[in-house]
Design a protein around this motif. Sequence first.
Motif, PDB file in Angstrom:
ATOM      1  N   PRO A  76     129.187   7.230 103.976  1.00 12.25           N
ATOM      2  CA  PRO A  76     128.866   5.847 103.623  1.00 12.25           C
ATOM      3  C   PRO A  76     129.713   4.777 104.317  1.00 12.25           C
ATOM      4  N   ASN A  77     130.825   5.152 104.928  1.00 11.43           N
ATOM      5  CA  ASN A  77     131.742   4.150 105.475  1.00 11.43           C
ATOM      6  C   ASN A  77     131.083   3.336 106.573  1.00 11.43           C
ATOM      7  N   GLY A  78     131.217   1.998 106.474  1.00 10.89           N
ATOM      8  CA  GLY A  78     130.653   1.087 107.461  1.00 10.89           C
ATOM      9  C   GLY A  78     129.246   0.616 107.135  1.00 10.89           C
ATOM     10  N   TYR A  79     128.722   1.056 105.987  1.00 11.71           N
ATOM     11  CA  TYR A  79     127.349   0.699 105.596  1.00 11.71           C
ATOM     12  C   TYR A  79     127.315   0.129 104.181  1.00 11.71           C
ATOM     13  N   ASN A  80     126.327  -0.708 103.934  1.00 13.49           N
ATOM     14  CA  ASN A  80     126.005  -1.166 102.589  1.00 13.49           C
ATOM     15  C   ASN A  80     124.497  -1.068 102.399  1.00 13.49           C
ATOM     16  N   VAL A  81     124.067  -0.935 101.154  1.00 13.85           N
ATOM     17  CA  VAL A  81     122.643  -0.831 100.877  1.00 13.85           C
ATOM     18  C   VAL A  81     122.260  -1.782  99.758  1.00 13.85           C
ATOM     19  N   SER A  82     120.966  -2.071  99.726  1.00 13.78           N
ATOM     20  CA  SER A  82     120.392  -2.876  98.643  1.00 13.78           C
ATOM     21  C   SER A  82     119.044  -2.283  98.263  1.00 13.78           C
ATOM     22  N   ARG A  83     118.882  -1.978  96.977  1.00 15.19           N
ATOM     23  CA  ARG A  83     117.561  -1.578  96.492  1.00 15.19           C
ATOM     24  C   ARG A  83     116.917  -2.845  95.970  1.00 15.19           C
ATOM     25  N   LEU A 121     119.370  -1.047 104.557  1.00 15.56           N
ATOM     26  CA  LEU A 121     120.684  -0.552 104.991  1.00 15.56           C
ATOM     27  C   LEU A 121     121.304  -1.600 105.902  1.00 15.56           C
ATOM     28  N   ARG A 122     122.518  -2.019 105.592  1.00 20.25           N
ATOM     29  CA  ARG A 122     123.163  -3.067 106.377  1.00 20.25           C
ATOM     30  C   ARG A 122     124.420  -2.557 107.057  1.00 20.25           C
ATOM     31  N   LEU A 123     124.533  -2.911 108.336  1.00 22.69           N
ATOM     32  CA  LEU A 123     125.759  -2.674 109.094  1.00 22.69           C
ATOM     33  C   LEU A 123     126.438  -4.023 109.249  1.00 22.69           C
ATOM     34  N   GLU A 124     127.570  -4.210 108.642  1.00 27.64           N
ATOM     35  CA  GLU A 124     128.238  -5.507 108.651  1.00 27.64           C
ATOM     36  C   GLU A 124     128.919  -5.801 109.981  1.00 27.64           C
ATOM     37  N   SER A 125     129.532  -4.787 110.571  1.00 28.88           N
ATOM     38  CA  SER A 125     130.240  -4.948 111.839  1.00 28.88           C
ATOM     39  C   SER A 125     130.053  -3.653 112.620  1.00 28.88           C
ATOM     40  N   ALA A 126     129.010  -3.648 113.451  1.00 30.91           N
ATOM     41  CA  ALA A 126     128.610  -2.403 114.097  1.00 30.91           C
ATOM     42  C   ALA A 126     129.694  -1.875 115.034  1.00 30.91           C
ATOM     43  N   ALA A 127     129.794  -0.529 115.079  1.00 30.00           N
ATOM     44  CA  ALA A 127     130.729   0.167 115.957  1.00 30.00           C
ATOM     45  C   ALA A 127     129.961   1.187 116.781  1.00 30.00           C
TER      46      ALA A 127
END
Lengths: 111, 112
Positions: free
Chosen positions: A61-68, A76-82
């Motif tokens: 899960p690290n580096g990701y956030n989700v919203s139902r 699925l959101r990537l806040e600061s892509a790597a």
Amino acid sequence: NAGVTQTPKFQVLKTGQSMTLQCAQDMNHNSMYWYRQDPGMGLRLIYYSASEGTTDKGEVPNGYNVSRLNKREFSLRLESAAPSQTSVYFCASSWERNEQFFGPGTRLTVL
Amino acid sequence: KQEVTQIPAALSVPEGENLVLNCSFTDSAIYNLQWFRQDPGKGLTSLLLIQSSQREQTSGRLNASLDKSSGRSTLYIAASQPGDSATYLCAVGNTGFQKLVFGTGTRLLVSP
């Protein structure tokens, strides 16, 4: 029935940019999932939502956030892509813990 | 931690052969097991789902078996066709967890 749909199909980002992957299902499933697929690693679960209003971490899960957002949609959101997030992302849905159905995937490259 | 292994990683057969794909898992406390097919650059298509209480499932030319005690499942494809060429993935659902653990797949090529 469209099944599970995902947008976009392809995306190229620069390191540090953010983006949201969208997923929707029209099968009235209560559970939804986000996986990533990397060569030699198989598919790994990022986050899942057992029912509307709940989300839980998966294996990576690290580096990701989700919203139902509602019963149909799970983003699925990537806040600061790597660059390590370069992968193919799949959304899936199921009724309870039964057969999972997958979307066509989003191919993401982070430069 | 559940681990799923698929052997062989790749398989090439002539059209018409019957073939068996193997899947093994380390923790026998599974809820179900699902076989998928993935074509290059595409998503996963569900082929068969076997519940932990079942021994096998059949769909057309496909038959999947499950032996929980030995930690094994097999996917049998009868009379293979070039259209069967794809990667086949096995995924295990564990009891108590809302997730599938995937193997890395067997890449099948069926030659005319």
